[in-house]
Design an enzyme around this catalytic site. Structure first.
Site, PDB file in Angstrom:
ATOM      1  N   GLY A 199       0.795  -1.226   0.000  1.00  0.00           N
ATOM      2  CA  GLY A 199       0.000   0.000   0.000  1.00  0.00           C
ATOM      3  C   GLY A 199       0.825   1.273   0.000  1.00  0.00           C
ATOM      4  N   SER A 200       2.080   1.196   0.386  1.00  0.00           N
ATOM      5  CA  SER A 200       2.938   2.386   0.423  1.00  0.00           C
ATOM      6  C   SER A 200       3.111   2.950  -0.985  1.00  0.00           C
ATOM      7  CB  SER A 200       4.304   2.021   0.998  1.00  0.00           C
ATOM      8  OG  SER A 200       5.298   2.937   0.597  1.00  0.00           O
TER       9      SER A 200
END
Length: 218
Positions: free
Chosen positions: A10-11
Site C-alpha cells: 500500500g505504500s
C-alpha cells in the site's frame, strides 16, 4: 535471480517500484517490513539501509533505496533501451522534469497536507490544501495537448505521477476539476502493465485506511 524488495503493501513509493518492475518484467522477492514492529530499525536491515526507509532493494548484494533512484536503476540495468526512459536527451530531460515536479511539488504538497492528518490526528489545513489544488492545476497544464506526461509514449514520468494522483484520489481530494488529469489518469490505468495488481489494490487499501481515519475522527 529475483531482486529482494523490502516494502510495505500500500505504500506509494513501494507501489512505484512494483509498477516499474511490472513494466520491465522484473520479478521481486517481496519482504514485508512491519514498521509498527520496528523491522526497519533492526540491525540486519540497518546494514542494508542505514537510513532505514522503504522501499529498499538488494540486487545480487547491491542495496539501494528511494523509489525514484530504484526505478532508474532497474531501467539502466534491465532495460536501458526501454521507452520508459529513452536515451534522447530532450525526452529524458522532460521525463526528469516531470519526476522532479512530482517529488518537489505534487507529492511533497500532498504529503505535507495529508500525513499529519493520517498519522498524527491533525486537522485539515486549508492553506496546505490550496497548495495541492495549485499543484494539480500545474499538472493539468502540463498534460494539456499531451497523450502522456512526457510525450506520445508511456514513460517513467507517467508511472511516477500516477502513483501520486491515484493516492490523492484515494483520500477524496477531487481531481474532477482537472480534465486533462482525469483523461490521462484513465489512460494510464489501462496502459501501464499490471496496473491493477501493482497499484490499484494498494490504492483501495489506502482508501479504506482513510475512510477508517475519517470515521474515527467523527
Amino acid at each position: 535471480m529475483s531482486i529482494d524488495l523490502y516494502y510495505k503493501p500500500g505504500s506509494p513509493p513501494c507501489r512505484l517500484v512494483q509498477l516499474v518492475g511490472a513494466a520491465l518484467g522484473v520479478e521481486f522477492n517481496l519482504k514485508d517490513i512491519n514498521l509498527q514492529a520496528g523491522d526497519h530499525l533492526k540491525p540486519e536491515f540497518l546494514k542494508i539501509n542505514p537510513q532505514h526507509t522503504i522501499p529498499t532493494i538488494v540486487d545480487d548484494g547491491f542495496s539501494l533505496w528511494d523509489s525514484r533512484a530504484i526505478s532508474r536503476y532497474l531501467i539502466y540495468k534491465y532495460a536501458k533501451d526501454s521507452s520508459l526512459y529513452p536515451a534522447d536527451p530532450k525526452v529524458r530531460a522532460t521525463i526528469d522534469q516531470r519526476v522532479d515536479f512530482d517529488l518537489g511539488t505534487l507529492y511533497n504538497r500532498f504529503a505535507d497536507y495529508i500525513l499529519p492528518q493520517m498519522f498524527e490526528g491533525a486537522s485539515a489545513d486549508e492553506a496546505k490544501y490550496k497548495k495541492i489544488e495549485e499543484a494539480l492545476g500545474f499538472l493539468d497544464k502540463i498534460l494539456e495537448g499531451q497523450k502522456y506526461a512526457a510525450g506520445p509514449e508511456l514513460t517513467l514520468a507517467d508511472l511516477v505521477l500516477v502513483i501520486t494522483v491515484s493516492t490523492i484520489d484515494a483520500v477524496d481530494i477531487p481531481i474532477k476539476p482537472y480534465p486533462n488529469v482525469v483523461r490521462w489518469y484513465e489512460l494510464i490505468k489501462t496502459t501501464a502493465p499490471q496496473y491493477e495488481e501493482m497499484n490499484g489494490k494498494g490504492v483501495e487499501m489506502l482508501r479504506g485506511i482513510w475512510a477508517q481515519r475519517l470515521g474515527a475522527a467523527k
